[in-house]
Motif scaffolding. Structure first.
Motif, PDB file in Angstrom:
ATOM      1  N   SER A   1       2.501  -8.249   6.932  1.00  0.00           N
ATOM      2  CA  SER A   1       2.647  -6.977   7.639  1.00  0.00           C
ATOM      3  C   SER A   1       1.605  -5.947   7.224  1.00  0.00           C
ATOM      4  O   SER A   1       0.874  -5.435   8.068  1.00  0.00           O
ATOM      5  N   ASP A   2       1.508  -5.673   5.930  1.00  0.00           N
ATOM      6  CA  ASP A   2       0.666  -4.570   5.461  1.00  0.00           C
ATOM      7  C   ASP A   2      -0.514  -5.051   4.624  1.00  0.00           C
ATOM      8  O   ASP A   2      -1.326  -4.241   4.183  1.00  0.00           O
ATOM      9  N   ALA A   3      -0.572  -6.350   4.355  1.00  0.00           N
ATOM     10  CA  ALA A   3      -1.646  -6.891   3.519  1.00  0.00           C
ATOM     11  C   ALA A   3      -1.934  -8.317   3.962  1.00  0.00           C
ATOM     12  O   ALA A   3      -1.039  -9.013   4.459  1.00  0.00           O
TER      13      ALA A   3
ATOM     14  N   THR B   1      12.184  -6.691   6.578  1.00  0.00           N
ATOM     15  CA  THR B   1      12.676  -5.835   5.494  1.00  0.00           C
ATOM     16  C   THR B   1      12.348  -4.371   5.743  1.00  0.00           C
ATOM     17  O   THR B   1      13.204  -3.508   5.692  1.00  0.00           O
ATOM     18  N   HIS B   2      11.081  -4.074   5.993  1.00  0.00           N
ATOM     19  CA  HIS B   2      10.727  -2.678   6.273  1.00  0.00           C
ATOM     20  C   HIS B   2      10.125  -2.590   7.669  1.00  0.00           C
ATOM     21  O   HIS B   2       9.709  -3.580   8.252  1.00  0.00           O
ATOM     22  N   ASP B   3      10.125  -1.378   8.215  1.00  0.00           N
ATOM     23  CA  ASP B   3       9.862  -1.202   9.637  1.00  0.00           C
ATOM     24  C   ASP B   3       8.362  -1.184   9.909  1.00  0.00           C
ATOM     25  O   ASP B   3       7.784  -0.147  10.183  1.00  0.00           O
ATOM     26  N   SER B   4       7.727  -2.349   9.817  1.00  0.00           N
ATOM     27  CA  SER B   4       6.270  -2.392   9.875  1.00  0.00           C
ATOM     28  C   SER B   4       5.726  -2.925  11.197  1.00  0.00           C
ATOM     29  O   SER B   4       4.516  -3.017  11.372  1.00  0.00           O
ATOM     30  N   PHE B   5       6.621  -3.288  12.123  1.00  0.00           N
ATOM     31  CA  PHE B   5       6.143  -3.923  13.355  1.00  0.00           C
ATOM     32  C   PHE B   5       6.418  -3.086  14.609  1.00  0.00           C
ATOM     33  O   PHE B   5       6.476  -3.617  15.709  1.00  0.00           O
TER      34      PHE B   5
ATOM     35  N   PRO C   1       2.864   4.422  10.066  1.00  0.00           N
ATOM     36  CA  PRO C   1       1.439   4.190   9.756  1.00  0.00           C
ATOM     37  C   PRO C   1       0.872   2.839  10.199  1.00  0.00           C
ATOM     38  O   PRO C   1      -0.320   2.628  10.136  1.00  0.00           O
ATOM     39  N   HIS C   2       1.726   1.886  10.661  1.00  0.00           N
ATOM     40  CA  HIS C   2       1.292   0.492  10.809  1.00  0.00           C
ATOM     41  C   HIS C   2       0.549   0.208  12.122  1.00  0.00           C
ATOM     42  O   HIS C   2       0.794  -0.816  12.767  1.00  0.00           O
ATOM     43  N   ALA C   3      -0.386   1.091  12.492  1.00  0.00           N
ATOM     44  CA  ALA C   3      -1.029   0.964  13.806  1.00  0.00           C
ATOM     45  C   ALA C   3      -1.858  -0.315  13.966  1.00  0.00           C
ATOM     46  O   ALA C   3      -2.053  -0.798  15.081  1.00  0.00           O
TER      47      ALA C   3
ATOM     48  N   GLY D   1      12.993   1.896   6.124  1.00  0.00           N
ATOM     49  CA  GLY D   1      12.245   2.637   7.140  1.00  0.00           C
ATOM     50  C   GLY D   1      10.792   2.211   7.202  1.00  0.00           C
ATOM     51  O   GLY D   1      10.450   1.080   6.853  1.00  0.00           O
ATOM     52  N   VAL D   2       9.918   3.121   7.653  1.00  0.00           N
ATOM     53  CA  VAL D   2       8.499   2.787   7.814  1.00  0.00           C
ATOM     54  C   VAL D   2       7.754   2.756   6.489  1.00  0.00           C
ATOM     55  O   VAL D   2       6.594   2.393   6.436  1.00  0.00           O
ATOM     56  N   SER D   3       8.400   3.135   5.397  1.00  0.00           N
ATOM     57  CA  SER D   3       7.778   2.980   4.092  1.00  0.00           C
ATOM     58  C   SER D   3       8.682   2.087   3.248  1.00  0.00           C
ATOM     59  O   SER D   3       9.835   1.849   3.598  1.00  0.00           O
TER      60      SER D   3
ATOM     61  N   ALA E   1       0.814  -1.226   0.000  1.00  0.00           N
ATOM     62  CA  ALA E   1       0.000   0.000   0.000  1.00  0.00           C
ATOM     63  C   ALA E   1       0.845   1.272   0.000  1.00  0.00           C
ATOM     64  O   ALA E   1       0.337   2.348  -0.270  1.00  0.00           O
ATOM     65  N   HIS E   2       2.141   1.162   0.312  1.00  0.00           N
ATOM     66  CA  HIS E   2       2.971   2.373   0.358  1.00  0.00           C
ATOM     67  C   HIS E   2       3.182   2.956  -1.042  1.00  0.00           C
ATOM     68  O   HIS E   2       3.258   4.162  -1.205  1.00  0.00           O
ATOM     69  N   VAL E   3       3.342   2.089  -2.025  1.00  0.00           N
ATOM     70  CA  VAL E   3       3.749   2.541  -3.354  1.00  0.00           C
ATOM     71  C   VAL E   3       2.758   2.106  -4.443  1.00  0.00           C
ATOM     72  O   VAL E   3       3.123   1.823  -5.555  1.00  0.00           O
TER      73      VAL E   3
HETATM   74 ZN   LIG Z   1       4.485  -0.907   5.615  1.00  0.00          ZN
END
Ligand SMILES: [Zn+2]
Length: 302
Positions: free
Chosen positions: A271-273, A196-200, A130-132, A216-218, A62-64
């Protein structure tokens, strides 16, 4: 075809169990959610009154995201649009404007205590994480916001939305206990994870784990060779036992880090999906359960 017939069956079933009051027909309202995770929360609260579509589907980033003309059409036809906010969907405001929709755009993270992280691209500055949804307590705030928004756009459904939300919030309380138990079973000094990315970050703060990520977070920028070298040093110094793949990130970087440090690859995290429907994380609840179990398994918990 399979999808259509299942939808028809579900529709028939719904008509049998929830006949509209006083003979009036209650057509399903259409909702759009930016991510598969938010769509799942909306589905749980909306029940049979709401048809929800995710813009960014299973296993997608969802970031990109690059919106399609079909997305603008979906938003134009929606009664309500649900977004995460906190800087996740940078591509969304333009899409909403282009769609010409009059539907309310609901930021489901409203009221969540946002985490700030150092901005790796601009030293000295910070960015919002953003990963609340990775904290179940915060996901409960998402659910309350979704409930209130559905009541606002469809007042006749109020009692149903409130009952669905209450039942789902109770399930999230159970899930929270389960995740806490799984993480508590890991020896404290081993509760360290590389992704890989800072999602946790929210997960780590809620359940007592540290996460380190080369990105980072994205996911919108590649980590530098220096970032990767720093992580490799950190893994060796701190004897971090496992690194994890993510469903929304390129696996090659983590595979390289695993090779160079000897750390084990502890499985794939969502993580994001969500995963595809037949996968291990096709709902929010299954996703949180799956991730907690993968952590426990790889780090010596139960
Ligand atoms: Zn993410």
């Amino acid at each position: 075809m399979k999808h259509v017939s299942r939808r028809l069956l579900l529709g028939t079933f719904a008509a049998l169990i929830a006949a509209p009051a006083a003979g009036e027909d209650a057509p399903r309202k259409r909702a759009v959610a930016s991510t598969s995770i938010i769509a799942d929360l909306v589905r749980n609260v909306g029940g049979e009154r709401i048809d929800v579509k995710a813009l960014v589907g299973a296993n997608s980033d969802a970031h990109v995201y690059s919106p399609t003309p079909g997305d603008a059409k979906d938003i134009a036809g929606a009664a309500v649009v649900f977004v995460n906010g906190l800087g996740l969907e940078g591509w969304l405001p333009r899409l909403v404007t282009a769609s010409g929709t009059k539907a309310p755009v609901v930021v489901v993270s409203k009221g969540v205590p946002a985490r700030r992280m150092p901005d790796e691209e601009h030293p000295g500055r910070s960015v919002t994480d953003p990963h609340a949804w990775q904290s179940i307590a915060d996901a409960k705030i998402y659910v309350a916001n979704i409930r209130d928004a559905l009541v606002a756009v469809d007042p006749p459904g109020k009692a149903g939305y409130e009952a669905n939300a209450q039942a789902y919030l109770a399930k999230l309380d159970e899930l929270d206990k389960e995740v806490r138990t799984a993480i508590a079973s890991i020896p404290a000094e081993r509760r360290k994870i590389i992704t890989t990315h800072d999602s946790f970050g929210y997960f780590g703060a809620a359940y007592g784990m540290s996460f380190i990520a080369p990105e980072g977070v994205s996911t919108d920028s590649e980590p530098s060779a220096k970032d990767v070298a720093r992580i490799i040093r950190q893994i060796k110094q701190q004897k971090i036992p496992a690194v994890f793949l993510e469903n929304v990130s390129d696996p090659r970087l983590i595979e390289q880090i695993a090779r160079e440090t000897g750390a084990a690859i502890g499985g794939k995290l969502y993580s994001d999906a969500l995963s595809e429907p037949a996968g291990p994380a096709s709902t929010y609840i299954d996703m949180m359960r799956h991730n907690a179990r993968e952590f426990a398994k790889a780090l010596g918990g139960v």
